[in-house]
Write a protein that holds these residues in place. Structure first.
Motif, PDB file in Angstrom:
ATOM      1  N   PRO A  22     -15.699 -10.200  15.549  1.00 27.91           N
ATOM      2  CA  PRO A  22     -16.963  -9.867  16.221  1.00 27.91           C
ATOM      3  C   PRO A  22     -18.077 -10.881  15.957  1.00 27.91           C
ATOM      4  CG  PRO A  22     -16.618  -8.426  14.336  1.00 27.91           C
ATOM      5  CD  PRO A  22     -15.374  -9.260  14.478  1.00 27.91           C
ATOM      6  N   ARG A  48     -16.833 -14.076  18.610  1.00 25.28           N
ATOM      7  CA  ARG A  48     -16.799 -13.806  20.059  1.00 25.28           C
ATOM      8  C   ARG A  48     -16.234 -15.006  20.831  1.00 25.28           C
ATOM      9  NH1 ARG A  48     -21.607 -12.087  18.405  1.00 25.28           N
ATOM     10  NH2 ARG A  48     -22.858 -13.460  19.703  1.00 25.28           N
ATOM     11  N   GLU A  92     -19.314 -17.308  21.914  1.00 25.33           N
ATOM     12  CA  GLU A  92     -20.610 -16.657  22.113  1.00 25.33           C
ATOM     13  C   GLU A  92     -21.317 -16.329  20.800  1.00 25.33           C
ATOM     14  OE1 GLU A  92     -19.349 -13.419  24.590  1.00 25.33           O
ATOM     15  OE2 GLU A  92     -19.313 -14.684  26.382  1.00 25.33           O
ATOM     16  N   GLY A  93     -20.630 -16.550  19.686  1.00 25.71           N
ATOM     17  CA  GLY A  93     -21.215 -16.316  18.361  1.00 25.71           C
ATOM     18  C   GLY A  93     -21.140 -17.606  17.570  1.00 25.71           C
ATOM     19  N   SER A 109     -10.110 -12.287  24.382  1.00 24.80           N
ATOM     20  CA  SER A 109     -11.066 -12.482  23.287  1.00 24.80           C
ATOM     21  C   SER A 109     -10.403 -12.396  21.923  1.00 24.80           C
ATOM     22  CB  SER A 109     -12.156 -11.411  23.347  1.00 24.80           C
ATOM     23  OG  SER A 109     -12.906 -11.549  24.518  1.00 24.80           O
TER      24      SER A 109
END
Length: 133
Positions: free
Chosen positions: A111, A114, A46-47, A107
């Motif tokens: 950060p 992701r 997601e990143g 996960s």
């Protein structure tokens, strides 16, 4: 009062070393168990992919403790570290209400990335625990 399947405790000082179960010491014939082989797959990122992994990258855990990577591929050690504590439990049958029986996504702790992994059971394998310890 109905005690159901509750086994009364042994009297203190009884000297018995028998473990819980059928009352017999473990032998080669009664140490069979069943474990699942697992595949851990990168489900989504997601990143930004900081460690160079891509959706679909995976590793397998077979025969209780054999971790295998596809030829020429890698798996981020931090992603591996985040899912590793759950794999022993995912290899076993779990109670129907157990949250780990229902959840299969984990996960990576980065950060920025992701990265989300999915744990899949691929095969049920009968093994003898005496061969593993």
């Amino acid at each position: 009062m109905d005690d159901g399947d509750v086994t009364p405790p042994l009297p203190e000082g009884s000297g018995s070393s028998v473990e819980a179960g059928d009352g017999q010491a473990p032998t080669a014939s009664n140490t069979e168990m069943e474990l699942y082989d697992l595949r851990v797959v990168v489900d989504r990122i997601e990143g930004r992919s900081v460690c160079g992994m891509e959706v679909g990258d995976c590793f397998t855990l077979e025969q209780s403790a054999h971790l295998r990577l596809p030829e020429g591929r890698h798996f981020c050690v931090y992603a591996l570290a985040s899912v590793l504590p759950f794999l022993a439990a995912k290899q076993r049958d779990l109670a129907q209400g157990d949250w780990l029986a229902q959840d299969s996504h984990f996960s990576c702790p980065d950060p920025e990335e992701r990265l989300v992994m999915r744990v899949e059971r691929t095969r049920r394998r009968r093994m003898n625990s005496a061969d593993l310890t």
